[in-house]
Design a protein around this motif. Structure first.
Motif, PDB file in Angstrom:
ATOM      1  N   ASN A  24       0.835  -1.209   0.000  1.00  0.00           N
ATOM      2  CA  ASN A  24       0.000   0.000   0.000  1.00  0.00           C
ATOM      3  C   ASN A  24       0.864   1.251   0.000  1.00  0.00           C
ATOM      4  O   ASN A  24       1.629   1.474   0.936  1.00  0.00           O
ATOM      5  CB  ASN A  24      -0.900  -0.015   1.238  1.00  0.00           C
ATOM      6  CG  ASN A  24      -1.833  -1.207   1.225  1.00  0.00           C
ATOM      7  OD1 ASN A  24      -2.810  -1.228   0.499  1.00  0.00           O
ATOM      8  ND2 ASN A  24      -1.495  -2.233   2.009  1.00  0.00           N
ATOM      9  N   SER A  37      -7.641  -2.015  -2.050  1.00  0.00           N
ATOM     10  CA  SER A  37      -6.654  -2.930  -1.495  1.00  0.00           C
ATOM     11  C   SER A  37      -7.230  -3.650  -0.287  1.00  0.00           C
ATOM     12  O   SER A  37      -7.132  -4.875  -0.161  1.00  0.00           O
ATOM     13  CB  SER A  37      -5.409  -2.140  -1.088  1.00  0.00           C
ATOM     14  OG  SER A  37      -4.544  -2.958  -0.335  1.00  0.00           O
ATOM     15  N   LEU A  38      -7.871  -2.903   0.578  1.00  0.00           N
ATOM     16  CA  LEU A  38      -8.441  -3.480   1.797  1.00  0.00           C
ATOM     17  C   LEU A  38      -9.494  -4.536   1.448  1.00  0.00           C
ATOM     18  O   LEU A  38      -9.560  -5.604   2.068  1.00  0.00           O
ATOM     19  CB  LEU A  38      -9.051  -2.342   2.627  1.00  0.00           C
ATOM     20  CG  LEU A  38      -9.525  -2.654   4.037  1.00  0.00           C
ATOM     21  CD1 LEU A  38      -8.441  -3.333   4.861  1.00  0.00           C
ATOM     22  CD2 LEU A  38      -9.956  -1.343   4.725  1.00  0.00           C
ATOM     23  N   GLU A  39     -10.305  -4.254   0.448  1.00  0.00           N
ATOM     24  CA  GLU A  39     -11.330  -5.222   0.065  1.00  0.00           C
ATOM     25  C   GLU A  39     -10.709  -6.494  -0.512  1.00  0.00           C
ATOM     26  O   GLU A  39     -11.151  -7.602  -0.218  1.00  0.00           O
ATOM     27  CB  GLU A  39     -12.311  -4.590  -0.942  1.00  0.00           C
ATOM     28  CG  GLU A  39     -13.110  -3.486  -0.262  1.00  0.00           C
ATOM     29  CD  GLU A  39     -14.399  -3.131  -0.970  1.00  0.00           C
ATOM     30  OE1 GLU A  39     -14.505  -3.390  -2.188  1.00  0.00           O
ATOM     31  OE2 GLU A  39     -15.300  -2.592  -0.306  1.00  0.00           O
ATOM     32  N   GLN A  62      -2.812   5.555   5.685  1.00  0.00           N
ATOM     33  CA  GLN A  62      -4.018   4.741   5.844  1.00  0.00           C
ATOM     34  C   GLN A  62      -4.228   4.330   7.299  1.00  0.00           C
ATOM     35  O   GLN A  62      -5.357   4.118   7.738  1.00  0.00           O
ATOM     36  CB  GLN A  62      -3.928   3.476   4.975  1.00  0.00           C
ATOM     37  CG  GLN A  62      -3.905   3.761   3.482  1.00  0.00           C
ATOM     38  CD  GLN A  62      -3.693   2.500   2.660  1.00  0.00           C
ATOM     39  OE1 GLN A  62      -4.018   1.403   3.096  1.00  0.00           O
ATOM     40  NE2 GLN A  62      -3.157   2.649   1.462  1.00  0.00           N
ATOM     41  N   SER A  78     -11.063   3.302   8.073  1.00  0.00           N
ATOM     42  CA  SER A  78      -9.904   3.003   8.925  1.00  0.00           C
ATOM     43  C   SER A  78     -10.213   2.002  10.054  1.00  0.00           C
ATOM     44  O   SER A  78      -9.341   1.212  10.411  1.00  0.00           O
ATOM     45  CB  SER A  78      -9.271   4.286   9.463  1.00  0.00           C
ATOM     46  OG  SER A  78     -10.120   4.950  10.358  1.00  0.00           O
ATOM     47  N   THR A  80     -11.714  -0.642   9.842  1.00  0.00           N
ATOM     48  CA  THR A  80     -11.646  -1.994   9.276  1.00  0.00           C
ATOM     49  C   THR A  80     -10.250  -2.619   9.424  1.00  0.00           C
ATOM     50  O   THR A  80     -10.126  -3.838   9.508  1.00  0.00           O
ATOM     51  CB  THR A  80     -12.088  -1.976   7.794  1.00  0.00           C
ATOM     52  OG1 THR A  80     -13.377  -1.344   7.723  1.00  0.00           O
ATOM     53  CG2 THR A  80     -12.204  -3.378   7.235  1.00  0.00           C
ATOM     54  N   TYR A  81      -9.222  -1.782   9.484  1.00  0.00           N
ATOM     55  CA  TYR A  81      -7.876  -2.360   9.678  1.00  0.00           C
ATOM     56  C   TYR A  81      -7.794  -3.110  11.004  1.00  0.00           C
ATOM     57  O   TYR A  81      -7.036  -4.051  11.153  1.00  0.00           O
ATOM     58  CB  TYR A  81      -6.794  -1.265   9.624  1.00  0.00           C
ATOM     59  CG  TYR A  81      -6.669  -0.638   8.260  1.00  0.00           C
ATOM     60  CD1 TYR A  81      -6.021  -1.310   7.224  1.00  0.00           C
ATOM     61  CD2 TYR A  81      -7.221   0.610   7.989  1.00  0.00           C
ATOM     62  CE1 TYR A  81      -5.928  -0.753   5.964  1.00  0.00           C
ATOM     63  CE2 TYR A  81      -7.138   1.188   6.740  1.00  0.00           C
ATOM     64  CZ  TYR A  81      -6.487   0.501   5.729  1.00  0.00           C
ATOM     65  OH  TYR A  81      -6.409   1.053   4.480  1.00  0.00           O
ATOM     66  N   LEU A  84      -8.776  -6.850  10.804  1.00  0.00           N
ATOM     67  CA  LEU A  84      -7.913  -7.792  10.077  1.00  0.00           C
ATOM     68  C   LEU A  84      -7.446  -8.951  10.951  1.00  0.00           C
ATOM     69  O   LEU A  84      -7.313 -10.078  10.489  1.00  0.00           O
ATOM     70  CB  LEU A  84      -6.705  -7.058   9.489  1.00  0.00           C
ATOM     71  CG  LEU A  84      -7.024  -6.113   8.332  1.00  0.00           C
ATOM     72  CD1 LEU A  84      -5.786  -5.318   7.932  1.00  0.00           C
ATOM     73  CD2 LEU A  84      -7.562  -6.903   7.130  1.00  0.00           C
TER      74      LEU A  84
END
Lengths: 134, 110, 99
Positions: A24, A37-39, A62, A78, A80-81, A84
């Protein structure tokens, strides 16, 4: 797809686990790259691959704490990180030089990460089977 | 597409997921559940509420594997397993429960 | 590893970042606007020159031609056609695009 997960589990063992790294390098809201990217990361996590994320250049933005997008009327992804870990994506590498250049430190980030030098990052990239840049 | 609840018309996508998260209410959930042939019990609500909390915290609907694990952590192993969750939501605990919870379809679900 | 860059070095830091991460024995392929970096006498030339001590540098001919700079390519940069692009990808175990 995710709902058939148990069937997939039953067939596991036949699958080959590869090392995937998502690199990223873009800030979160100026372009769609960071969200895309996250998806992709969340989707790939369903396939039980060895996934790691690299954050360098503007990509380190990010992970900055305290993002609040209400006034610009776009989704703040944010948080959502922090999800993970639940997806077993636990290898987050952030480049030290990129943080330093932007006046940031590890304390400014919203998830636990491993801070690595550019040289270490280059080594990590070299060790992958697939490197996908965003 | 749309659904009618209590005289209001709420916009949904082509699969029946609410377009505006803020349109959701327990009444709306009951209406969506009815259309899905799911009779809501306390156990159903437990999962639906869990999903809403998860979404609130992480801004995504979890994949079913992640949901199962997280439910197990919070509500115990007798609930954190596929069998239990599929009995409640036969069309998939992630997909169907998310729809009732007024959340988008989980990322990675086709 | 084969590194592929497609942005002008004057607009984005992609090339600089790529060169900072390319390891000895690797290769860098310049395509699209990144081919401007291979221009003789440019600011980017010095950075590429330094990188060439460790990595091989290639530029995509059709992109150089399209931009009118094929005659200005600095020494040491190997010009490849689309077939050469495919060969480079096949020769390296992995590749990475720097967007």
């Amino acid at each position: 797809m995710t709902d058939t997960r148990d069937e997939i589990d039953a067939e596991e063992g036949a699958g080959v686990v590869k090392k995937f790294m998502f690199v990223n390098r873009k800030a979160p809201y100026g372009t769609i790259y960071a969200l895309e990217s996250l998806e992709v990361v969340l989707i790939s996590a369903a396939f039980d691959q060895d996934v790691s994320l690299a954050f360098l250049d503007d990509g380190v933005y990010q992970l900055v704490k305290g993002q609040d997008t209400k006034a610009i009327e776009v989704k703040n992804f944010s948080p959502t990180y922090r999800a993970l870990e639940g997806y077993d994506v636990e290898k987050l590498y952030v480049e030290r030089e990129s943080l330093a250049a932007r006046g940031l430190t590890e304390d400014d980030l919203l998830v636990p990460v491993q801070v690595v030098s550019a040289a270490e990052m280059a080594e990590l990239m070299e060790a992958q089977d697939v490197v996908i840049g965003f | 597409m749309s659904i009618e609840v209590g005289g209001r018309t709420l916009e949904t996508d082509e699969e029946g997921y609410l377009v505006n998260l803020s349109d959701w209410s327990e009444e709306v959930a009951n209406e969506i559940a009815k259309a899905e042939n799911v009779a809501m019990t306390e156990n159903h609500w437990e999962v639906v509420n869990f999903l809403r909390e998860y979404y609130n915290e992480y801004q995504i609907a979890p994949a079913v594997r992640v949901l199962t694990k997280a439910i197990g952590k919070k509500l115990g192993p007798e609930k954190g397993n596929s069998k239990y969750l599929y009995e409640l939501f036969p069309y998939g605990p992630a997909k169907q429960a998310c729809k009732i919870a007024g959340l988008p379809k989980p990322t990675g679900c086709v | 590893m084969l590194h592929i860059v497609n942005k002008s070095p004057y607009e984005k830091t992609s090339l600089a970042s790529c060169l900072a991460h390319a390891r000895k024995g690797g290769a860098v392929l310049l395509i699209e606007d990144a081919v401007y970096a291979a221009t003789r006498g440019s600011v980017a030339e010095a950075a590429l020159r330094r990188a060439m001590q460790d990595v091989a540098v290639y530029a995509l001919g059709p992109d150089l031609e399209a931009r009118g700079i094929k005659g200005k390519v600095m020494d040491g940069v190997t010009v490849v056609d689309f077939g050469g692009f495919v060969d480079l990808v096949a020769e390296h175990r992995t590749n990475q695009s720097w967007l």
